[in-house]
Scaffold this active site. Structure first.
Site, PDB file in Angstrom:
ATOM      1  N   GLU A 168       0.828  -1.196   0.000  1.00 35.25           N
ATOM      2  CA  GLU A 168       0.000   0.000   0.000  1.00 35.25           C
ATOM      3  C   GLU A 168       0.866   1.251   0.000  1.00 35.25           C
ATOM      4  OE1 GLU A 168      -2.619  -0.655   3.323  1.00 35.25           O
ATOM      5  OE2 GLU A 168      -3.232  -2.586   2.504  1.00 35.25           O
ATOM      6  N   CYS A 187       3.611   8.340   0.768  1.00 32.65           N
ATOM      7  CA  CYS A 187       4.144   7.503   1.842  1.00 32.65           C
ATOM      8  C   CYS A 187       4.372   6.109   1.255  1.00 32.65           C
ATOM      9  CB  CYS A 187       3.123   7.494   2.978  1.00 32.65           C
ATOM     10  SG  CYS A 187       3.597   6.472   4.350  1.00 32.65           S
ATOM     11  N   CYS A 194       6.378  -6.484   8.300  1.00 30.12           N
ATOM     12  CA  CYS A 194       7.556  -5.877   8.936  1.00 30.12           C
ATOM     13  C   CYS A 194       8.024  -6.806  10.041  1.00 30.12           C
ATOM     14  CB  CYS A 194       7.178  -4.520   9.522  1.00 30.12           C
ATOM     15  SG  CYS A 194       8.568  -3.625  10.255  1.00 30.12           S
ATOM     16  N   CYS A 198       6.805  -3.567  16.387  1.00 32.26           N
ATOM     17  CA  CYS A 198       6.393  -2.467  17.274  1.00 32.26           C
ATOM     18  C   CYS A 198       4.958  -2.780  17.693  1.00 32.26           C
ATOM     19  CB  CYS A 198       6.483  -1.122  16.554  1.00 32.26           C
ATOM     20  SG  CYS A 198       8.185  -0.712  16.123  1.00 32.26           S
ATOM     21  N   CYS A 201       1.727  -0.990  16.165  1.00 32.19           N
ATOM     22  CA  CYS A 201       1.660  -0.823  14.709  1.00 32.19           C
ATOM     23  C   CYS A 201       0.930  -2.012  14.073  1.00 32.19           C
ATOM     24  CB  CYS A 201       3.076  -0.716  14.156  1.00 32.19           C
ATOM     25  SG  CYS A 201       3.132  -0.609  12.356  1.00 32.19           S
ATOM     26  N   GLU A 247      10.288  -1.735   7.444  1.00 30.63           N
ATOM     27  CA  GLU A 247      11.393  -0.969   8.018  1.00 30.63           C
ATOM     28  C   GLU A 247      12.393  -0.742   6.875  1.00 30.63           C
ATOM     29  OE1 GLU A 247      12.566   0.728  10.605  1.00 30.63           O
ATOM     30  OE2 GLU A 247      14.499   0.797   9.595  1.00 30.63           O
ATOM     31  N   SER A 276      12.249   6.899   7.473  1.00 29.10           N
ATOM     32  CA  SER A 276      11.951   6.748   8.895  1.00 29.10           C
ATOM     33  C   SER A 276      12.408   5.364   9.351  1.00 29.10           C
ATOM     34  CB  SER A 276      10.436   6.897   9.097  1.00 29.10           C
ATOM     35  OG  SER A 276      10.098   6.665  10.445  1.00 29.10           O
ATOM     36  N   SER A 298      12.077   6.722  14.949  1.00 21.49           N
ATOM     37  CA  SER A 298      10.905   6.426  15.772  1.00 21.49           C
ATOM     38  C   SER A 298      11.355   6.123  17.189  1.00 21.49           C
ATOM     39  CB  SER A 298      10.175   5.208  15.185  1.00 21.49           C
ATOM     40  OG  SER A 298       9.678   5.537  13.919  1.00 21.49           O
ATOM     41  N   ASN A 378      -3.021   6.153  15.747  1.00 17.01           N
ATOM     42  CA  ASN A 378      -4.131   5.729  14.892  1.00 17.01           C
ATOM     43  C   ASN A 378      -4.558   4.331  15.306  1.00 17.01           C
ATOM     44  OD1 ASN A 378      -4.056   8.026  13.071  1.00 17.01           O
ATOM     45  ND2 ASN A 378      -2.085   7.195  12.430  1.00 17.01           N
ATOM     46  N   CYS A 421      -0.645   6.266   9.319  1.00 15.12           N
ATOM     47  CA  CYS A 421       0.561   5.634   9.845  1.00 15.12           C
ATOM     48  C   CYS A 421       0.200   4.424  10.692  1.00 15.12           C
ATOM     49  CB  CYS A 421       1.274   6.577  10.801  1.00 15.12           C
ATOM     50  SG  CYS A 421       2.281   7.781  10.041  1.00 15.12           S
TER      51      CYS A 421
HETATM   52  N1  SAH Z   1       9.638   1.206  10.229  1.00 14.31           N
HETATM   53  C1  SAH Z   1       9.689   2.638  10.139  1.00 14.31           C
HETATM   54  C2  SAH Z   1       8.498   3.203   9.402  1.00 14.31           C
HETATM   55  C3  SAH Z   1       7.230   2.895  10.126  1.00 14.31           C
HETATM   56  S1  SAH Z   1       5.765   3.817   9.905  1.00 14.31           S
HETATM   57  C4  SAH Z   1       9.776   3.229  11.536  1.00 14.31           C
HETATM   58  O1  SAH Z   1       9.567   2.501  12.496  1.00 14.31           O
HETATM   59  O2  SAH Z   1      10.061   4.412  11.655  1.00 14.31           O
HETATM   60  C5  SAH Z   1       6.102   5.463  10.304  1.00 14.31           C
HETATM   61  C6  SAH Z   1       5.775   5.919  11.718  1.00 14.31           C
HETATM   62  O3  SAH Z   1       4.439   5.586  12.123  1.00 14.31           O
HETATM   63  C7  SAH Z   1       6.693   5.323  12.738  1.00 14.31           C
HETATM   64  O4  SAH Z   1       7.139   6.322  13.617  1.00 14.31           O
HETATM   65  C8  SAH Z   1       5.791   4.348  13.459  1.00 14.31           C
HETATM   66  O5  SAH Z   1       6.250   4.043  14.734  1.00 14.31           O
HETATM   67  C9  SAH Z   1       4.485   5.116  13.457  1.00 14.31           C
HETATM   68  N2  SAH Z   1       3.324   4.282  13.742  1.00 14.31           N
HETATM   69  C10 SAH Z   1       3.211   2.948  13.680  1.00 14.31           C
HETATM   70  N3  SAH Z   1       1.971   2.553  14.029  1.00 14.31           N
HETATM   71  C11 SAH Z   1       1.280   3.662  14.343  1.00 14.31           C
HETATM   72  C12 SAH Z   1      -0.051   3.900  14.744  1.00 14.31           C
HETATM   73  N4  SAH Z   1      -0.926   2.914  14.884  1.00 14.31           N
HETATM   74  N5  SAH Z   1      -0.428   5.184  14.971  1.00 14.31           N
HETATM   75  C13 SAH Z   1       0.429   6.190  14.770  1.00 14.31           C
HETATM   76  N6  SAH Z   1       1.710   6.030  14.365  1.00 14.31           N
HETATM   77  C14 SAH Z   1       2.124   4.772  14.156  1.00 14.31           C
END
Ligand code: SAH
Length: 455
Positions: A168, A187, A194, A198, A201, A247, A276, A298, A378, A421
């Site tokens: 996506e 984006c 992944c 986390c 996420c 990632e 990121s 992050s 989110n 995100c």
């Molecule tokens: N793997 C990368 C990119 C991830 S997505 C990273 O970790 O940075 C980009 C951002 O969205 C990251 O900071 C991630 O932690 C955040 N993110 C993940 N899930 C989320 C959610 N449910 N609500 C808000 N931000 C979120």
């Protein structure tokens, strides 16, 4: 995939038939033999062959995996001058060209010769490895493009390009104060699922299903530009964030090559490309040293105890090590202008959003030239986390503003279409969803007390 909010709004399927069908796979040896017959020689080994996923299952070099110097090298290997590579690069990525097939250039003075077409047909492919399936538009104008992964790659069981399923890409409108949409931020996804797990996420729940190739990363932008042109939308894609599925630094080589093509082929400013990362320190150091694009990290927690839980990569690269690397690379007072790192911090109610957290975050980042970007959480199906109350977000930010440090809040966009995100992906595609981890005891008690008082 749909959260309750998505059910309210009907999903618009605006997709149009897209990429040409992938050609039938042939064994690599047969393709090499055809190439040798056409070229009258044995194919020359290429210096970048160590990168995974460069060829399809038929052994053809997928030319969209190659930044310009590599494309020039491939052209040299088939007896073509560097200017041929530049010509091809312009046709693949140049404004309103975006060809899928060399014949699409036929009517132009810059058309390709029959001899060059034969060389490409014998040993290479222009496929991007993605097919646009559907587009979902959220109420705020955010568009989520869903792509099927198509094609077969060499080393089908290997990580690069072997991924199946869908990825996506999200186009986020950037509006001015009058609410006019002036440009899009795209984006991009770099993996299917992944591996970082986390805890908050949605993509992380899937586990890692595979890496995307360079071609599949940049094709997300090419396809998005094609789609906007078809829809007669004049607003440009001017910013890129690697904040979709995956990632990026865990798929390092493919992403670095993609950044080169974004900057030199698709003509996006390096300053407007942000990668990121969860904080894979060795890859992050290499990335910073390369100077190819901007960095966001992050962080999401101010103690190892909490970060070990919500960002388990912290167990490998704890806060000291991660922040130490950032202090070295972005020393406060020495770096200037745009040359800062973005620190991302998602605010989770009762987990990391107290004033004590804000004070600690301020102290931890005081000697780093950075912008702290607070992210509104989110929600998604099955999550145990809740977004922080607006007052808590304001109070958290206030700690930074009083200290004269920049701190922004990233509002949620597109979340009625699961396009925000941390909402991308589909856990149902995963044969083995990632495990949920146990919270530290003090936090578990705090969350349980909060839940009891609400009951
Ligand atoms: N793997 C990368 C990119 C991830 S997505 C990273 O970790 O940075 C980009 C951002 O969205 C990251 O900071 C991630 O932690 C955040 N993110 C993940 N899930 C989320 C959610 N449910 N609500 C808000 N931000 C979120």
């Amino acid at each position: 995939m749909a959260p309750a909010a998505a059910a309210v709004m009907s999903t618009v399927d605006e997709s149009s038939p897209s990429t040409s069908a992938p050609s039938a796979p042939r064994p690599a040896a047969a393709a090499a033999a055809v190439a040798a017959a056409v070229l009258g020689s044995v194919p020359v080994p290429l210096s970048f062959e160590h990168r995974a996923g460069l060829r399809d299952a038929a052994g053809r070099v997928m030319l969209k995996n190659l930044p310009l110097p590599e494309l020039e090298e491939w052209c040299a290997s088939v007896g073509e001058p560097p200017k041929r590579a530049k010509q091809l690069y312009r046709w693949l990525y140049g404004n309103r060209r975006w060809i899928r097939d060399l014949d699409q250039a036929d009517s132009d003075a810059q058309a390709f010769s029959g001899a060059f077409k034969a060389k490409v047909a014998a040993g290479a492919s222009l496929a991007g490895g993605l097919q646009l399936q559907s587009v979902h538009t959220a109420r705020d104008g955010t568009r989520k493009l869903v792509f099927a992964l198509v094609g077969d790659w060499e080393g089908g069981d290997g990580p690069a390009g072997s991924a199946r399923g869908t990825v996506e890409t999200v186009l986020i409108p950037m509006t001015n104060r009058q609410g006019q949409n002036l440009r899009y931020t795209a984006c991009l996804s770099t993996q299917v699922g992944c591996a970082m797990n986390c805890q908050f996420c949605y993509t992380g729940r899937m586990g890692l299903l595979g890496n995307l190739t360079t071609a599949q990363v940049i094709e997300q932008v090419v396809e998005a530009r094609r789609y906007l042109a078809e829809q007669e939308v004049q607003i440009p894609i001017a910013n890129i964030v690697f904040m979709g599925m995956g990632e990026p630094l865990h798929n390092y080589d493919a992403v670095m090559a993609a950044i080169e093509i974004l900057a030199t082929g698709l003509e996006l400013s390096r300053n407007k490309i942000i990668v990121s990362t969860v904080g894979l320190v060795p890859e992050m150091r290499r990335f910073i040293a390369s100077g190819r694009a901007k960095l966001a990290v992050s962080l999401h927690a101010t103690t190892d105890e909490v970060r070990d839980w919500i960002v388990p990569t912290n167990r490998r690269y704890p806060l000291d090590e991660l922040l130490g690397a950032l202090r070295e690379a972005f020393p406060y007072g020495k770096r200037k202008g745009d040359d800062f790192v973005v620190i991302e911090y998602v605010l989770l109610a009762g987990v990391n959003d107290t004033l004590a957290d804000a004070e600690r975050l301020l102290a931890l980042t005081s000697d780093i030239y950075c912008l702290v970007n607070l992210i509104v959480f989110n929600p998604h199906d099955g999550t145990q986390f809740k977004r922080s109350a607006d007052d808590d977000v304001r109070a958290f930010r206030g700690v930074f503003l009083r200290a004269g440090r920049p701190c922004t809040v990233r509002a949620s966009k597109g979340d009625d279409e699961m396009a925000a995100c941390g909402q991308l992906g589909d856990v149902n595609l995963s044969p083995r969803p990632a495990p949920l981890l146990r919270p530290p005891e003090a936090i578990a008690a705090r969350l349980a007390a909060g839940a009891a008082s609400q009951a």
